[in-house]
Design a protein around this motif. Structure first.
Motif, PDB file in Angstrom:
ATOM      1  N   MET A   1       0.837  -1.196   0.000  1.00  0.00           N
ATOM      2  CA  MET A   1       0.000   0.000   0.000  1.00  0.00           C
ATOM      3  C   MET A   1       0.873   1.246   0.000  1.00  0.00           C
ATOM      4  O   MET A   1       1.789   1.364   0.789  1.00  0.00           O
TER       5      MET A   1
ATOM      6  N   THR B   1      -1.549   3.635   8.851  1.00  0.00           N
ATOM      7  CA  THR B   1      -1.671   2.576   7.844  1.00  0.00           C
ATOM      8  C   THR B   1      -1.478   1.182   8.445  1.00  0.00           C
ATOM      9  O   THR B   1      -1.933   0.209   7.862  1.00  0.00           O
TER      10      THR B   1
ATOM     11  N   ILE C   1     -12.445   4.519   5.099  1.00  0.00           N
ATOM     12  CA  ILE C   1     -12.256   4.154   3.695  1.00  0.00           C
ATOM     13  C   ILE C   1     -12.175   5.416   2.836  1.00  0.00           C
ATOM     14  O   ILE C   1     -13.088   6.243   2.845  1.00  0.00           O
TER      15      ILE C   1
ATOM     16  N   ASN D   1     -10.952   6.523  -1.177  1.00  0.00           N
ATOM     17  CA  ASN D   1     -10.505   6.104  -2.509  1.00  0.00           C
ATOM     18  C   ASN D   1     -10.231   4.600  -2.561  1.00  0.00           C
ATOM     19  O   ASN D   1      -9.206   4.143  -3.072  1.00  0.00           O
ATOM     20  N   ASN D   2     -11.170   3.839  -1.986  1.00  0.00           N
ATOM     21  CA  ASN D   2     -11.107   2.365  -1.973  1.00  0.00           C
ATOM     22  C   ASN D   2      -9.941   1.813  -1.160  1.00  0.00           C
ATOM     23  O   ASN D   2      -9.606   0.632  -1.275  1.00  0.00           O
ATOM     24  N   GLU D   3      -9.293   2.652  -0.358  1.00  0.00           N
ATOM     25  CA  GLU D   3      -8.246   2.200   0.549  1.00  0.00           C
ATOM     26  C   GLU D   3      -8.773   2.302   1.985  1.00  0.00           C
ATOM     27  O   GLU D   3      -9.572   3.194   2.305  1.00  0.00           O
ATOM     28  N   THR D   4      -8.320   1.390   2.833  1.00  0.00           N
ATOM     29  CA  THR D   4      -8.776   1.359   4.217  1.00  0.00           C
ATOM     30  C   THR D   4      -7.655   1.774   5.157  1.00  0.00           C
ATOM     31  O   THR D   4      -6.559   1.212   5.105  1.00  0.00           O
ATOM     32  N   TYR D   5      -7.933   2.745   6.013  1.00  0.00           N
ATOM     33  CA  TYR D   5      -6.953   3.238   6.974  1.00  0.00           C
ATOM     34  C   TYR D   5      -7.527   3.124   8.388  1.00  0.00           C
ATOM     35  O   TYR D   5      -8.609   3.651   8.665  1.00  0.00           O
TER      36      TYR D   5
END
Length: 304
Positions: free
Chosen positions: A1, A53, A87, A89-93
């Motif tokens: 990532m 992250t 979530i 931009n389709n990323e998970t933090y």
């Protein structure tokens, strides 16, 4: 990532994936080893929110916050509030939310204060460390950046470096690290934190810090010798470096004796001495009261 740029603008909305709680960013508070902390608000209440992250590292901090919400009847650090995923931009933090402690940075609080306050703050740190060490942990990354002063009480605001006794220190800052100065290992034990307390005391008179030279121990000893600190404080610092104190309790008791002695009013041998500036006497009484509170003694009994 790809590591994101957590430079979030004021007004940014952070919505939890699972709990659906919504937090609105107010401003950035600071940045740690595994994330960025923001001042946020939810329903008009302010919180500190840390987003990163690495879920596993943040969860370790969450577990520490929960554990230290009440250690042996004493609250250590900010209270835990929430943990979730965000979530974007389709990323998970992952992120977690904790109590926001409003106060002054340690260095700012001490500006203009009498040198006694250096000892007062050190005593408060040692008092909290007593409880932490008894629970089987050391703070690890103990430094002024992780301290605030609220209502004249030193508060911890980051538990990311907390390490179980016997384990390798997981986070440290060289200036406060005894290994950097040649005074021991980076294995977690109570004395690791005691050394950091002495370096916090040193930083109050060396705000720009300083680096080790060819002989780290000599560099530190020379800096202590020339430090504009009361000689009694310098003696306690040197004794700590030599390993005289084996616990936060021992060091706190030694420091408390020094502070009580220094809190004694001077002999009033002249009319001029009786008319000492009121603000100066007020501060001295305040210092005495805080010192004596550790021993359950009224400051007025000492001053009368």
């Amino acid at each position: 990532m790809k590591k994101p740029d957590f430079n979030l603008a004021a007004g940014t909305t952070i919505r939890g994936k699972w709990g659906h709680h919504v937090y609105h960013v107010v401003r950035k508070l600071g940045e740690g080893a595994c994330g960025v902390v923001y001042l946020c608000q939810k329903n008009g209440v302010l919180y500190a929110l840390k987003v990163g992250t690495e879920s596993s590292r943040l969860m370790l901090e969450v577990n520490m916050l929960k554990k230290f919400s009440k250690v042996q009847g004493v609250k250590l650090g900010p209270s835990f509030v929430d943990v979730d995923d965000w979530i974007v931009n389709n990323e998970t933090y992952p992120f977690y939310v904790m109590e926001f402690i409003e106060g002054q940075p340690f260095s700012v609080f001490l500006k203009g204060k009498k040198k006694e306050w250096v000892g007062i703050c050190a005593m408060q740190l040692l008092s909290d460390l007593e409880h932490l060490h008894r629970s089987g942990y050391v703070f690890g990354d103990l430094k002024t950046d992780n301290l605030l002063v609220a209502d004249s009480k030193v508060q911890w605001i980051d538990v990311g470096g907390v390490t179980a006794i016997g384990r390798a220190i997981k986070e440290y800052t060289e200036f406060y690290d005894r290994g950097y100065w040649g005074y021991g290992s980076r294995r977690a034990d109570p004395l690791y934190d005691l050394f950091a307390v002495t370096m916090i005391m040193m930083e109050t008179v060396y705000p720009n810090r300083f680096d080790a030279q060819k002989d780290p121990k000599k560099t530190l000893q020379d800096k202590l010798k020339s430090a504009p600190l009361p000689s009694e404080y310098k003696k306690i610092i040197a004794e700590c470096w030599r390993g005289k104190y084996h616990s936060a309790t021992e060091m706190k008791e030694a420091l408390g004796q020094v502070l009580m002695k220094r809190a004694q009013p001077p002999k009033r041998s002249s009319r001029k001495s009786v008319q000492t500036d009121a603000s100066e006497w007020g501060e001295m009484i305040g210092v005495s009261a805080i010192v004596l509170a550790f021993y359950g003694i009224s400051a007025w009994n000492l001053w009368l």
